[in-house]
Write a protein that holds these residues in place. Structure first.
Motif, PDB file in Angstrom:
ATOM      1  N   ARG A   9       0.832  -1.220   0.000  1.00 59.29           N
ATOM      2  CA  ARG A   9       0.000   0.000   0.000  1.00 59.29           C
ATOM      3  C   ARG A   9       0.858   1.257   0.000  1.00 59.29           C
ATOM      4  O   ARG A   9       0.476   2.271  -0.557  1.00 59.29           O
ATOM      5  N   ASP A  10       2.006   1.166   0.652  1.00 65.45           N
ATOM      6  CA  ASP A  10       2.856   2.350   0.767  1.00 65.45           C
ATOM      7  C   ASP A  10       3.877   2.480  -0.355  1.00 65.45           C
ATOM      8  O   ASP A  10       4.734   3.353  -0.310  1.00 65.45           O
ATOM      9  N   GLY A  11       3.802   1.617  -1.374  1.00 64.52           N
ATOM     10  CA  GLY A  11       4.724   1.765  -2.495  1.00 64.52           C
ATOM     11  C   GLY A  11       5.218   0.430  -3.021  1.00 64.52           C
ATOM     12  O   GLY A  11       4.749  -0.626  -2.632  1.00 64.52           O
ATOM     13  N   VAL A  12       6.188   0.522  -3.922  1.00 71.45           N
ATOM     14  CA  VAL A  12       6.745  -0.659  -4.569  1.00 71.45           C
ATOM     15  C   VAL A  12       8.209  -0.788  -4.174  1.00 71.45           C
ATOM     16  O   VAL A  12       8.951   0.188  -4.192  1.00 71.45           O
ATOM     17  N   GLU A  13       8.605  -2.002  -3.827  1.00 76.05           N
ATOM     18  CA  GLU A  13      10.004  -2.261  -3.508  1.00 76.05           C
ATOM     19  C   GLU A  13      10.593  -3.106  -4.629  1.00 76.05           C
ATOM     20  O   GLU A  13      10.036  -4.124  -5.016  1.00 76.05           O
ATOM     21  N   ARG A  14      11.717  -2.668  -5.144  1.00 74.73           N
ATOM     22  CA  ARG A  14      12.405  -3.412  -6.202  1.00 74.73           C
ATOM     23  C   ARG A  14      13.573  -4.153  -5.560  1.00 74.73           C
ATOM     24  O   ARG A  14      14.389  -3.558  -4.856  1.00 74.73           O
ATOM     25  N   ILE A  15      13.641  -5.462  -5.810  1.00 73.87           N
ATOM     26  CA  ILE A  15      14.636  -6.317  -5.175  1.00 73.87           C
ATOM     27  C   ILE A  15      15.502  -6.941  -6.260  1.00 73.87           C
ATOM     28  O   ILE A  15      14.996  -7.402  -7.281  1.00 73.87           O
ATOM     29  N   ALA A  16      16.799  -6.974  -6.020  1.00 76.03           N
ATOM     30  CA  ALA A  16      17.704  -7.632  -6.966  1.00 76.03           C
ATOM     31  C   ALA A  16      17.467  -9.139  -6.905  1.00 76.03           C
ATOM     32  O   ALA A  16      17.344  -9.719  -5.834  1.00 76.03           O
ATOM     33  N   ALA A  17      17.412  -9.765  -8.048  1.00 81.40           N
ATOM     34  CA  ALA A  17      17.132 -11.196  -8.113  1.00 81.40           C
ATOM     35  C   ALA A  17      18.393 -12.033  -8.245  1.00 81.40           C
ATOM     36  O   ALA A  17      18.340 -13.251  -8.153  1.00 81.40           O
ATOM     37  N   HIS A  18      19.506 -11.393  -8.446  1.00 84.81           N
ATOM     38  CA  HIS A  18      20.762 -12.101  -8.688  1.00 84.81           C
ATOM     39  C   HIS A  18      21.132 -12.968  -7.480  1.00 84.81           C
ATOM     40  O   HIS A  18      21.236 -12.478  -6.354  1.00 84.81           O
ATOM     41  N   ARG A  19      21.301 -14.259  -7.695  1.00 89.43           N
ATOM     42  CA  ARG A  19      21.702 -15.243  -6.676  1.00 89.43           C
ATOM     43  C   ARG A  19      20.775 -15.288  -5.468  1.00 89.43           C
ATOM     44  O   ARG A  19      21.196 -15.606  -4.357  1.00 89.43           O
ATOM     45  N   ARG A  20      19.542 -14.967  -5.659  1.00 88.11           N
ATOM     46  CA  ARG A  20      18.569 -15.043  -4.559  1.00 88.11           C
ATOM     47  C   ARG A  20      18.150 -16.500  -4.399  1.00 88.11           C
ATOM     48  O   ARG A  20      17.762 -17.146  -5.362  1.00 88.11           O
ATOM     49  N   GLU A  21      18.241 -17.005  -3.175  1.00 92.58           N
ATOM     50  CA  GLU A  21      17.901 -18.406  -2.925  1.00 92.58           C
ATOM     51  C   GLU A  21      16.406 -18.615  -2.770  1.00 92.58           C
ATOM     52  O   GLU A  21      15.877 -19.662  -3.116  1.00 92.58           O
ATOM     53  N   ARG A  22      15.717 -17.611  -2.199  1.00 95.34           N
ATOM     54  CA  ARG A  22      14.263 -17.684  -2.070  1.00 95.34           C
ATOM     55  C   ARG A  22      13.707 -16.298  -1.819  1.00 95.34           C
ATOM     56  O   ARG A  22      14.437 -15.380  -1.434  1.00 95.34           O
ATOM     57  N   LEU A  23      12.409 -16.183  -1.997  1.00 89.54           N
ATOM     58  CA  LEU A  23      11.715 -14.917  -1.796  1.00 89.54           C
ATOM     59  C   LEU A  23      10.680 -15.128  -0.699  1.00 89.54           C
ATOM     60  O   LEU A  23       9.873 -16.052  -0.769  1.00 89.54           O
ATOM     61  N   ILE A  24      10.738 -14.283   0.324  1.00 92.97           N
ATOM     62  CA  ILE A  24       9.775 -14.361   1.426  1.00 92.97           C
ATOM     63  C   ILE A  24       8.892 -13.128   1.356  1.00 92.97           C
ATOM     64  O   ILE A  24       9.388 -12.004   1.398  1.00 92.97           O
ATOM     65  N   LEU A  25       7.592 -13.351   1.255  1.00 95.41           N
ATOM     66  CA  LEU A  25       6.632 -12.248   1.161  1.00 95.41           C
ATOM     67  C   LEU A  25       5.854 -12.136   2.472  1.00 95.41           C
ATOM     68  O   LEU A  25       5.398 -13.131   3.024  1.00 95.41           O
ATOM     69  N   GLU A  26       5.723 -10.919   2.934  1.00 98.15           N
ATOM     70  CA  GLU A  26       5.010 -10.629   4.177  1.00 98.15           C
ATOM     71  C   GLU A  26       3.505 -10.524   3.887  1.00 98.15           C
ATOM     72  O   GLU A  26       3.100 -10.332   2.743  1.00 98.15           O
ATOM     73  N   ASP A  29       2.319  -7.603   1.777  1.00 93.32           N
ATOM     74  CA  ASP A  29       2.649  -7.548   0.352  1.00 93.32           C
ATOM     75  C   ASP A  29       1.418  -7.933  -0.456  1.00 93.32           C
ATOM     76  O   ASP A  29       0.877  -9.026  -0.305  1.00 93.32           O
ATOM     77  N   GLU A  30       0.967  -7.012  -1.310  1.00 86.22           N
ATOM     78  CA  GLU A  30      -0.269  -7.222  -2.058  1.00 86.22           C
ATOM     79  C   GLU A  30      -0.049  -7.934  -3.385  1.00 86.22           C
ATOM     80  O   GLU A  30      -0.926  -8.640  -3.865  1.00 86.22           O
ATOM     81  N   TRP A  31       1.092  -7.709  -3.982  1.00 85.88           N
ATOM     82  CA  TRP A  31       1.390  -8.346  -5.262  1.00 85.88           C
ATOM     83  C   TRP A  31       2.892  -8.443  -5.431  1.00 85.88           C
ATOM     84  O   TRP A  31       3.648  -7.780  -4.721  1.00 85.88           O
ATOM     85  N   PHE A  32       3.308  -9.286  -6.379  1.00 84.47           N
ATOM     86  CA  PHE A  32       4.724  -9.345  -6.716  1.00 84.47           C
ATOM     87  C   PHE A  32       4.857  -9.655  -8.201  1.00 84.47           C
ATOM     88  O   PHE A  32       3.964 -10.237  -8.817  1.00 84.47           O
ATOM     89  N   ALA A  33       5.982  -9.201  -8.761  1.00 78.92           N
ATOM     90  CA  ALA A  33       6.268  -9.423 -10.180  1.00 78.92           C
ATOM     91  C   ALA A  33       7.715  -9.883 -10.310  1.00 78.92           C
ATOM     92  O   ALA A  33       8.605  -9.385  -9.612  1.00 78.92           O
ATOM     93  N   LEU A  34       7.920 -10.835 -11.193  1.00 76.70           N
ATOM     94  CA  LEU A  34       9.254 -11.369 -11.445  1.00 76.70           C
ATOM     95  C   LEU A  34       9.625 -11.027 -12.885  1.00 76.70           C
ATOM     96  O   LEU A  34       8.899 -11.362 -13.821  1.00 76.70           O
TER      97      LEU A  34
END
Length: 187
Positions: A9-26, A29-34
């Motif tokens: 609700r308060d905005g969008v967070e952009r996360i680096a995907a390089h060598r990420r082992e997993r993604l944890i969503l709280e 978090d309303e949506w996510f895009a890969l």
């Protein structure tokens, strides 16, 4: 995978995907895009993509040349995002990208919260039971006290009647019928 975006609700967070082992969503978090890209540079405009979120989707979703997968309202749980690509010749990659994704539940949907609610309800019911039991015991004590007082008062009155009848029986000049009645009252 080139990037991950998580919308709140308060905005969008952009996360680096390089060598990420997993993604944890709280839970917030309303949506996510890969976002992703294929490493086939001969004719990149003809690269095609397919993905699926194991645990949510059974079949591959082919999206053509688009390079982003978006998800909204994914229920809490453990998932694996899988991605495969084809080159300009239409040959699909055998090894797919796999990213484990964990969607955490809100606190009120966790086992600990359910256990806490059950414990609270049990404690409240036990408290009500104890309150009722205390009140019933207080009523029983009062009843026994009243019964004891009545017994004592009645015993005193009956003793007084018996003594009075005994005194009257000691007098002379009573006829036999009166004596029998007074003896019955005394007894």
């Amino acid at each position: 995978l080139t990037a991950i975006e998580v919308g709140r609700r308060d905005g969008v967070e952009r996360i680096a995907a390089h060598r990420r082992e997993r993604l944890i969503l709280e839970p917030r978090d309303e949506w996510f895009a890969l976002e992703f890209s294929a490493l086939a540079y001969a004719d990149p405009a003809k690269n095609r993509y397919a993905y699926r979120l194991e645990g949510l989707e059974n079949d591959w979703i082919e999206i053509g040349t688009r390079r982003v997968a978006r998800y909204t309202s994914v229920p809490p749980g453990d998932y694996v995002f899988r991605l495969k690509a084809s080159n300009h010749d239409g040959i699909w990659s055998e090894a797919s990208v796999a990213l484990p994704i964990v969607v955490l539940p809100p606190f009120w949907r966790t086992p600990w919260f359910a256990l806490l609610v059950v414990a609270f309800v049990a404690a409240a019911l036990y408290g009500l039971y104890r309150l009722r039991l205390t009140r019933l015991l207080a009523v029983e004590r009062l009843r026994l006290s009243i019964a004891g007082d009545l017994h004592d008062d009645l015993s005193t009155d009956l003793s007084a009647i018996a003594l009075s009848a005994d005194l009257v029986l000691r007098r002379e000049g009573l006829d036999e019928e009166s004596r029998l009645r007074l003896a019955a009252v005394r007894d």
